[in-house]
Design an enzyme around this catalytic site. Structure first.
Site, PDB file in Angstrom:
ATOM      1  N   ARG A  89       0.457  -0.860   0.058  1.00 31.82           N
ATOM      2  CA  ARG A  89       0.273   0.190   0.267  1.00 31.82           C
ATOM      3  C   ARG A  89       0.949   1.143   0.085  1.00 31.82           C
ATOM      4  NH1 ARG A  89      -3.181   2.721   4.883  1.00 31.82           N
ATOM      5  NH2 ARG A  89      -3.961   4.399   3.943  1.00 31.82           N
ATOM      6  N   HIS A 178      -8.087   5.921   0.867  1.00 37.36           N
ATOM      7  CA  HIS A 178      -9.096   5.536   0.722  1.00 37.36           C
ATOM      8  C   HIS A 178      -9.442   4.619  -0.509  1.00 37.36           C
ATOM      9  CE1 HIS A 178      -9.738   6.685   5.213  1.00 37.36           C
ATOM     10  NE2 HIS A 178      -8.847   5.935   5.304  1.00 37.36           N
ATOM     11  N   HIS A 206     -16.514   5.496   4.406  1.00 42.19           N
ATOM     12  CA  HIS A 206     -15.284   4.491   4.638  1.00 42.19           C
ATOM     13  C   HIS A 206     -15.205   5.516   6.531  1.00 42.19           C
ATOM     14  CE1 HIS A 206     -11.331   2.020   5.086  1.00 42.19           C
ATOM     15  NE2 HIS A 206     -11.549   2.890   6.254  1.00 42.19           N
ATOM     16  N   GLY A 208     -13.039   4.497   9.781  1.00 44.50           N
ATOM     17  CA  GLY A 208     -12.174   4.372  10.665  1.00 44.50           C
ATOM     18  C   GLY A 208     -11.659   5.552  11.012  1.00 44.50           C
ATOM     19  N   ASN A 209     -10.385   5.053  11.827  1.00 46.83           N
ATOM     20  CA  ASN A 209      -9.230   6.146  12.686  1.00 46.83           C
ATOM     21  C   ASN A 209      -9.168   6.930  11.701  1.00 46.83           C
ATOM     22  OD1 ASN A 209      -8.457   6.999  14.963  1.00 46.83           O
ATOM     23  ND2 ASN A 209      -6.775   6.197  14.942  1.00 46.83           N
ATOM     24  N   GLY A 210      -9.117   7.024  10.042  1.00 52.18           N
ATOM     25  CA  GLY A 210      -8.791   7.604   9.530  1.00 52.18           C
ATOM     26  C   GLY A 210     -10.402   7.874   8.693  1.00 52.18           C
ATOM     27  N   ARG A 239      -7.702  13.649  14.218  1.00 53.76           N
ATOM     28  CA  ARG A 239      -7.941  14.290  12.713  1.00 53.76           C
ATOM     29  C   ARG A 239      -9.312  15.381  12.944  1.00 53.76           C
ATOM     30  NH1 ARG A 239      -6.220  10.867   8.155  1.00 53.76           N
ATOM     31  NH2 ARG A 239      -5.042   9.840   9.608  1.00 53.76           N
ATOM     32  N   ASP A 281     -10.903   6.711  20.668  1.00 55.50           N
ATOM     33  CA  ASP A 281     -11.552   4.843  20.449  1.00 55.50           C
ATOM     34  C   ASP A 281     -13.633   5.182  20.419  1.00 55.50           C
ATOM     35  OD1 ASP A 281     -13.016   2.679  20.369  1.00 55.50           O
ATOM     36  OD2 ASP A 281     -11.016   1.756  21.230  1.00 55.50           O
ATOM     37  N   CYS A 282     -13.497   5.179  18.909  1.00 58.31           N
ATOM     38  CA  CYS A 282     -15.591   5.432  19.448  1.00 58.31           C
ATOM     39  C   CYS A 282     -16.169   4.929  19.852  1.00 58.31           C
ATOM     40  CB  CYS A 282     -15.796   4.517  17.593  1.00 58.31           C
ATOM     41  SG  CYS A 282     -17.349   5.760  17.396  1.00 58.31           S
TER      42      CYS A 282
HETATM   43  P1  AMP Z   1     -10.574   1.267  11.909  1.00 64.60           P
HETATM   44  O1  AMP Z   1      -9.090   2.059  11.065  1.00 64.60           O
HETATM   45  O2  AMP Z   1     -10.949   0.508  10.060  1.00 64.60           O
HETATM   46  O3  AMP Z   1      -9.049  -0.336  12.376  1.00 64.60           O
HETATM   47  O4  AMP Z   1     -11.382   1.939  12.355  1.00 64.60           O
HETATM   48  C1  AMP Z   1     -10.960   1.583  14.376  1.00 64.60           C
HETATM   49  C2  AMP Z   1     -12.058   2.817  14.946  1.00 64.60           C
HETATM   50  O5  AMP Z   1     -13.325   1.554  14.097  1.00 64.60           O
HETATM   51  C3  AMP Z   1     -11.975   2.853  15.815  1.00 64.60           C
HETATM   52  O6  AMP Z   1     -12.085   4.118  16.367  1.00 64.60           O
HETATM   53  C4  AMP Z   1     -12.715   2.003  17.405  1.00 64.60           C
HETATM   54  O7  AMP Z   1     -13.029   2.717  17.827  1.00 64.60           O
HETATM   55  C5  AMP Z   1     -13.857   2.173  15.882  1.00 64.60           C
HETATM   56  N1  AMP Z   1     -14.580   0.704  16.478  1.00 64.60           N
HETATM   57  C6  AMP Z   1     -14.427  -0.697  15.963  1.00 64.60           C
HETATM   58  N2  AMP Z   1     -15.336  -1.402  16.745  1.00 64.60           N
HETATM   59  C7  AMP Z   1     -16.382  -0.504  17.638  1.00 64.60           C
HETATM   60  C8  AMP Z   1     -17.630  -0.830  17.633  1.00 64.60           C
HETATM   61  N3  AMP Z   1     -18.010  -2.136  18.078  1.00 64.60           N
HETATM   62  N4  AMP Z   1     -18.364   0.243  17.598  1.00 64.60           N
HETATM   63  C9  AMP Z   1     -18.305   1.848  17.100  1.00 64.60           C
HETATM   64  N5  AMP Z   1     -16.345   1.878  16.854  1.00 64.60           N
HETATM   65  C10 AMP Z   1     -15.917   0.646  16.928  1.00 64.60           C
END
Ligand code: AMP
Length: 399
Positions: A89, A178, A206, A208-210, A239, A281-282
Site C-alpha cells: 500500500r 482510501h 469509510h 475508521g480512525n481515518g 484529525r 476510540d469510538c
Molecule cells: P479502523 O481504522 O477501520 O480499524 O477503525 C478503527 C475505529 O473503529 C476505532 O475508532 C474503533 O473505536 C472503531 N470501532 C471498532 N469497533 C467498534 C464498535 N463495536 N463500535 C464502535 N466503534 C468501533
C-alpha cells in the site's frame, strides 16, 4: 496444484500491517501487525491457523527487523516458498500514478518525489518497500496507491480556489485517499444491489480512525472528502477534518505555536480525541456518551453532523443515489453512528430498520434501511484483498 500466496504490506511510520492472501480462494491465510516500531517496546503480532502469537522485538527494532522476523516465521510455517508477489500500500501517488505498478528503482524514485505531498505517509511506505525488497528480492513487488481511484475526479472537484499556477506548477489539488476501500465497496455494492458497476451511483463512507467519503457515479469516483493530504474532510479519530485555514495562522501568531506543533495538533490531537478530551476510540466515546460524558456526546454529535452534511452534499454530483454504504471500523460496527446519521438525513427519506442495523454489528452486513426509503448498506471493507488482486494481475501480466 499447490497454493500460491500474495503477501500484502501496509507500512505506517511506526507500524506495519500485513496479510498473506491465497491467490485462488482470496482468503487471508495469515495476518497481523507490528506496532511501536522504533520505540522501547516494539511488538509483532501474528495470526495463523487460529493461533495468535505476540513477539517482543528488540528495543528500537524498526521495519527491517519486523519484516525479517516475519519472514523467519513464514519459513517456519513453510509458507515463504509459496509467495509469488508482494503488494504494497502506498498512500500518495500524486498524478504520476493513475494505476498500480510493478516497483522498479525508477518507481521508487518517483514515489520519493511524490513524498513532498505526503511527508507523513510516503516515507514510511518507502521504508517498507526497501525492507521487503531486501527480504524478497527475487519476487515482483507491486505498489497500489490510495489515490489511484480518485484520478477520475473532474477538475471542478479536485481544484482548490487557489491561483491556478499552484496546481500547474506544484500539484496542489485534491487527491483523495482510501481508494482501495472505496473501490472494494463499489464492487461489492454492485453485487449486493445487482446493478452493473458502470451504472452504479453510491456514496461510500469509510469510517475508521481515518475517515473519508466518496461519491461514485457510474462506478467512478467523482468527489471525495480527503484532499491534498488525508487531513481534510470528515471529523476523524485524531484529525480535524475541514477547518478554516486561518486557524493555523492564528495559532502561530497569537498563541505562539510552531508549525510542527500545529501539524501535531491537527493530525494527532484533534478529532474525536480533541473534542471529547477522552479518547479517539469510538467505542469509548459511545460508552461514555451513554453514561452522560459531555465531551463524548459533543464529539459524537459533531462527527455525525459533519458526516451527514457531506453525504447530503454528495447527492449534487450524483443526481440519483442507489445506496449509501458504511464501512471501516466505525462504519461496520457502530449502529449508533449509522442510526444518528440516517436520522439527520431524513429529508431524503432514509428510514432505519433497527433490527437490521443492530444485526449488522454482529457480522450480518447488508441493507439496514426499510424499503420505503433510499437504501443504506453495511459492507465490511477488504483493502488487503484489492492490493493482492492488483499485485496478482500485474504479476501475471509480467509472466
Ligand atoms: P479502523 O481504522 O477501520 O480499524 O477503525 C478503527 C475505529 O473503529 C476505532 O475508532 C474503533 O473505536 C472503531 N470501532 C471498532 N469497533 C467498534 C464498535 N463495536 N463500535 C464502535 N466503534 C468501533
Amino acid at each position: 496444484m499447490s497454493n500460491k500466496f500474495i503477501f500484502v504490506l501496509n507500512c505506517g511510520s511506526s507500524s506495519l500491517k500485513f496479510a498473506l492472501i491465497d491467490s485462488q480462494s482470496q482468503q487471508q491465510v495469515l495476518s497481523g501487525l507490528a506496532d511501536a516500531l522504533g520505540s522501547a517496546k516494539p511488538i509483532l503480532k501474528i495470526k495463523y491457523q487460529g493461533n495468535k502469537e505476540t513477539i517482543e522485538l528488540a528495543k528500537n527494532a524498526a521495519h527491517q527487523i519486523a519484516i525479517d522476523t516475519l519472514v523467519e516465521r513464514l519459513k517456519r510455517f513453510q509458507l515463504d516458498e509459496s509467495i509469488i508477489a508482494i503488494g504494497h500500500r502506498v498512500v500518495h501517488g500524486g498524478e504520476k500514478f493513475q494505476q498500480s505498478v510493478i516497483i522498479t528503482d525508477d518507481v521508487i524514485t518517483q514515489i520519493e518525489q511524490v513524498s513532498q505531498l505526503a511527508p507523513l505517509h510516503n516515507p514510511a511506505n518507502i521504508i517498507g518497500i526497501k525492507a521487503a525488497k531486501k527480504a524478497f528480492g527475487q519476487l515482483p513487488h507491486v505498489a497500489v496507491f490510495d489515490t489511484e481511484l480518485h484520478q477520475t475526479l473532474p477538475e471542478k472537484d479536485f481544484l482548490y480556489a487557489l491561483p491556478y499556477a499552484l496546481y500547474k506548477e506544484h500539484g496542489i489539488r485534491r487527491y483523495g485517499f482510501h481508494g482501495t476501500s472505496h473501490y472494494y465497496i463499489t464492487q461489492q455494492a454492485a453485487k449486493t444491489l445487482n446493478i452493473d458497476v458502470d451504472k452504479l451511483n453510491i456514496i461510500s463512507a469509510h469510517l475508521g480512525n481515518g475517515a473519508s467519503i466518496c461519491a461514485i457515479k457510474n462506478g467512478k469516483s467523482v468527489d471525495t472528502s480527503m484532499g491534498l493530504t488525508p487531513l481534510e474532510g470528515l471529523v476523524m479519530g485524531t484529525r480535524t477534518g475541514d477547518l478554516d485555514p486561518a486557524i493555523s495562522q492564528y495559532l502561530i501568531e497569537q498563541l505562539n505555536y510552531t508549525q510542527t506543533q500545529v501539524n501535531v495538533l491537527f493530525n494527532q490531537q484533534s478529532g474525536l480525541l480533541g473534542i471529547s478530551e477522552l479518547s479517539n476510540d469510538c467505542r469509548v466515546i459511545e460508552e461514555q456518551a451513554l453514561a452522560g460524558h459531555q465531551g463524548a456526546r459533543l464529539a459524537l454529535d459533531i462527527f455525525c453532523y459533519r458526516l451527514a452534511k457531506y453525504i447530503a452534499s454528495y447527492t449534487v454530483p450524483l443526481g440519483r443515489l442507489d445506496a449509501l454504504v458504511f464501512t471501516g471500523g466505525i462504519g461496520e460496527n457502530s449502529d449508533v453512528i449509522r442510526a444518528n446519521v440516517l436520522n439527520l438525513l431524513q429529508i431524503f427519506g432514509f428510514s432505519v430498520n433497527e433490527q437490521a442495523n443492530i444485526a449488522a454489528r454482529f457480522g450480518q452486513a447488508g441493507i439496514i434501511t426499510n424499503e420505503s426509503g433510499p437504501t443504506a448498506l453495511v459492507i465490511p471493507t477488504n483493502e488487503e484483498l484489492v492490493i493482492a488482486q492488483d499485485a496478482l494481475a500485474l504479476t501475471q501480466q509480467e509472466l
